[in-house]
Design a protein around this motif. Sequence first.
Motif, PDB file in Angstrom:
ATOM      1  N   ARG A   1       0.835  -1.444   0.015  1.00 44.98           N
ATOM      2  CA  ARG A   1       0.046  -0.163   0.162  1.00 44.98           C
ATOM      3  C   ARG A   1       1.145   0.929  -0.128  1.00 44.98           C
ATOM      4  O   ARG A   1       2.188   1.099   0.353  1.00 44.98           O
ATOM      5  N   ASN A   2       0.030   2.324  -0.939  1.00 52.00           N
ATOM      6  CA  ASN A   2       1.001   3.525  -0.536  1.00 52.00           C
ATOM      7  C   ASN A   2       1.765   3.921  -1.128  1.00 52.00           C
ATOM      8  O   ASN A   2       3.178   4.635  -1.173  1.00 52.00           O
ATOM      9  N   ALA A   3       1.849   3.131  -2.295  1.00 52.41           N
ATOM     10  CA  ALA A   3       3.133   3.151  -3.340  1.00 52.41           C
ATOM     11  C   ALA A   3       2.145   3.501  -4.408  1.00 52.41           C
ATOM     12  O   ALA A   3       1.643   2.931  -4.269  1.00 52.41           O
ATOM     13  N   PRO A   4       2.670   3.349  -5.511  1.00 51.22           N
ATOM     14  CA  PRO A   4       2.540   3.527  -7.289  1.00 51.22           C
ATOM     15  C   PRO A   4       2.099   1.980  -7.352  1.00 51.22           C
ATOM     16  O   PRO A   4       2.316   1.165  -6.830  1.00 51.22           O
ATOM     17  N   ASP A   5       1.105   2.030  -8.051  1.00 53.49           N
ATOM     18  CA  ASP A   5       0.443   0.601  -8.367  1.00 53.49           C
ATOM     19  C   ASP A   5       1.112  -0.050  -9.462  1.00 53.49           C
ATOM     20  O   ASP A   5       1.115  -1.508  -8.754  1.00 53.49           O
ATOM     21  N   TYR A   6       2.192   0.192 -10.090  1.00 53.03           N
ATOM     22  CA  TYR A   6       3.114  -0.661 -11.212  1.00 53.03           C
ATOM     23  C   TYR A   6       3.778  -0.815  -9.689  1.00 53.03           C
ATOM     24  O   TYR A   6       4.467  -2.084  -9.616  1.00 53.03           O
ATOM     25  N   LEU A   7       3.624  -1.042  -8.550  1.00 52.20           N
ATOM     26  CA  LEU A   7       5.066  -1.504  -7.468  1.00 52.20           C
ATOM     27  C   LEU A   7       4.538  -1.949  -6.111  1.00 52.20           C
ATOM     28  O   LEU A   7       5.449  -1.987  -5.252  1.00 52.20           O
ATOM     29  N   VAL A   8       3.362  -2.035  -6.336  1.00 46.52           N
ATOM     30  CA  VAL A   8       3.024  -3.436  -4.839  1.00 46.52           C
ATOM     31  C   VAL A   8       2.885  -4.631  -5.602  1.00 46.52           C
ATOM     32  O   VAL A   8       2.240  -4.623  -6.657  1.00 46.52           O
ATOM     33  N   ASP A   9       2.717  -5.006  -4.291  1.00 44.12           N
ATOM     34  CA  ASP A   9       2.144  -6.509  -4.215  1.00 44.12           C
ATOM     35  C   ASP A   9       1.179  -7.087  -3.199  1.00 44.12           C
ATOM     36  O   ASP A   9       0.800  -5.749  -3.301  1.00 44.12           O
ATOM     37  N   THR A  10       0.964  -7.761  -2.786  1.00 45.32           N
ATOM     38  CA  THR A  10       0.052  -8.092  -2.432  1.00 45.32           C
ATOM     39  C   THR A  10       0.226  -8.873  -0.820  1.00 45.32           C
ATOM     40  O   THR A  10       1.187  -9.847  -0.830  1.00 45.32           O
ATOM     41  N   ALA A  11      -0.339  -9.123  -0.064  1.00 45.54           N
ATOM     42  CA  ALA A  11       0.693  -9.342   1.575  1.00 45.54           C
ATOM     43  C   ALA A  11      -0.029 -10.596   0.900  1.00 45.54           C
ATOM     44  O   ALA A  11       1.395 -11.818   1.365  1.00 45.54           O
ATOM     45  N   GLU A  12      -0.684 -11.877   0.269  1.00 45.23           N
ATOM     46  CA  GLU A  12      -0.491 -13.164  -0.112  1.00 45.23           C
ATOM     47  C   GLU A  12       0.484 -13.703  -1.263  1.00 45.23           C
ATOM     48  O   GLU A  12       1.859 -14.269  -1.062  1.00 45.23           O
ATOM     49  N   SER A  13       0.557 -12.888  -2.094  1.00 43.49           N
ATOM     50  CA  SER A  13       2.171 -12.464  -2.601  1.00 43.49           C
ATOM     51  C   SER A  13       3.169 -12.285  -2.798  1.00 43.49           C
ATOM     52  O   SER A  13       4.159 -13.396  -2.280  1.00 43.49           O
ATOM     53  N   SER A  14       3.592 -11.660  -1.276  1.00 46.73           N
ATOM     54  CA  SER A  14       4.987 -10.938  -0.769  1.00 46.73           C
ATOM     55  C   SER A  14       5.409 -12.631  -0.199  1.00 46.73           C
ATOM     56  O   SER A  14       6.426 -12.705  -0.032  1.00 46.73           O
ATOM     57  N   TYR A  15       4.330 -12.869   1.012  1.00 47.09           N
ATOM     58  CA  TYR A  15       4.405 -13.962   1.800  1.00 47.09           C
ATOM     59  C   TYR A  15       5.329 -15.744   0.763  1.00 47.09           C
ATOM     60  O   TYR A  15       6.317 -15.686   1.008  1.00 47.09           O
ATOM     61  N   VAL A  16       4.556 -15.523  -0.406  1.00 46.43           N
ATOM     62  CA  VAL A  16       4.795 -16.768  -1.343  1.00 46.43           C
ATOM     63  C   VAL A  16       5.925 -16.486  -2.027  1.00 46.43           C
ATOM     64  O   VAL A  16       6.953 -17.203  -2.191  1.00 46.43           O
ATOM     65  N   GLU A  17       6.332 -15.438  -2.824  1.00 46.20           N
ATOM     66  CA  GLU A  17       7.547 -14.681  -3.282  1.00 46.20           C
ATOM     67  C   GLU A  17       8.599 -14.854  -2.266  1.00 46.20           C
ATOM     68  O   GLU A  17       9.340 -15.530  -3.140  1.00 46.20           O
ATOM     69  N   SER A  18       8.714 -14.622  -1.203  1.00 48.64           N
ATOM     70  CA  SER A  18       9.327 -14.200  -0.503  1.00 48.64           C
ATOM     71  C   SER A  18       9.645 -15.412   0.014  1.00 48.64           C
ATOM     72  O   SER A  18      11.532 -16.093   0.323  1.00 48.64           O
ATOM     73  N   LYS A  19       8.928 -16.685  -0.031  1.00 41.82           N
ATOM     74  CA  LYS A  19       9.138 -17.976   0.903  1.00 41.82           C
ATOM     75  C   LYS A  19       9.574 -18.849  -0.374  1.00 41.82           C
ATOM     76  O   LYS A  19      10.950 -19.387   0.229  1.00 41.82           O
ATOM     77  N   ALA A  20       9.571 -18.507  -1.528  1.00 39.12           N
ATOM     78  CA  ALA A  20      10.391 -19.201  -3.003  1.00 39.12           C
ATOM     79  C   ALA A  20      11.927 -18.433  -2.501  1.00 39.12           C
ATOM     80  O   ALA A  20      12.648 -19.733  -3.266  1.00 39.12           O
ATOM     81  N   LEU A  21      12.555 -17.733  -2.222  1.00 39.46           N
ATOM     82  CA  LEU A  21      13.403 -16.953  -2.592  1.00 39.46           C
ATOM     83  C   LEU A  21      14.119 -17.647  -1.232  1.00 39.46           C
ATOM     84  O   LEU A  21      15.489 -18.476  -1.621  1.00 39.46           O
TER      85      LEU A  21
END
Length: 434
Positions: free
Chosen positions: A168-188
């Motif tokens: 949130r509070n960032a440009p639309d082209y630069l935000v993730d979601t709570a869920e996607s940030s969790y899934v992507e972080s976990k994969a990394l």
Amino acid sequence: MPLTRKAYRAAILHSIADPAEVGIEASYEYFEDGLLVVDGGKISALGHASDLLPTLPADIEIEHYQDALITPGFIDTHIHLPQTGMVGSYGEQLLDWLNTYTFPCESQFGDKAHADEVADIFIKELLRNGTTTALVFGSVHPQSVNSFFEAAEKLDLRMIAGKVMMDRNAPDYLVDTAESSYVESKALIERWHGKGRLHYAVTPRFAPTSTPEQLTLAGQLLTEYPDLYMQTHISENLKEIEWVKELFPERKGYLDVYDHYQLLGERSVFAHGVHLCDDECARLAETGSAISFCPTSNLFLGSGLFNLPMAEKHKLNVGLGTDVGGGTSFSLLQTLNEAYKVMQLQGARLSPFKSLYLATLGGARALRLEDRIGNLQPGSDADFLVLDYHATPLLSYRLKQSNNIAETLFVLMTLGDDRTVQQTYAAGALVHQR
């Protein structure tokens, strides 16, 4: 792998304790004519050349440096990979600066070719400046972290990084979601954490750009993987602090937001902390959390002056950060030059030995890696630098007037920059030659 046993002879200096706790004299070891023996990427011996030379095999290769100082590799506890291309951007304080410069620059990192190119430039700059370990913010794109770790792995560097979580509070082209940030972080994490000398850091950008749901999931990742790092920003700018109060009115203050979502802990590093109060410093120390002191950035963005004596009073772990691109130099020598001035403006002193501590062992302690990096004790990783007393004509002339190692060290930190770093070694391998 053949055992790569080699010795390095020069003046050698390293921190062994925090001067604030043991006094200056007990905080360092200095060998005017020293010898550092490296074997298989680790330091196997350190001492006076006269003591160690007779113990070495006749055929060992000895690199002898005249007019140079060997120190541990520098440790940068706060820096942004995606901001390399906007370092030195004019005229804003934190929140406007993010919107004007940072977010557009970070938007390019979904592109693998761009991420690879910047990761290469970024790592070369770190090594050119003598930084052998850094705690690195990626962008919101997983690719930024993959590119960085791929480049770091090739050189067997000890590096820590994470994908920014920002929903949130960032440009639309630069935000993730709570869920996607969790899934992507976990994969990394699954791909990189603990691979070679690499570590992962859960990275919510700062409280205003994460929803409570995202901060909850950041805390959950730390619970699922107990040896992860956590990095974020805190109390950098007065308008930022007011914004946090508006967004989280139910919390006691800025630190309490992170505390509530269980983001404090022994591997949690909070950048800046310029406007922390006594109670917050005490809470950070109690939880084993650390602060990254970023003087160059704090001056450049007009954020304020970090109160190092208050942190010392609470025995709070403090490392040094360049905070590129808010900071204007990859050089921790230049960063220490600014740190000295930040203390002067508050009527406090910063001794050259405390400066050395902040750039090496203090950073290692902030990262809980003092058994591996930050000093030159036998058993440590062979991450070290050769600093050249004749790097510039002025430095060469000034050091001829020096009477002792304290004066020499202070001059290196005042007049030195990337040109002072003659060689950088990581795990015993030469990774930068000026």
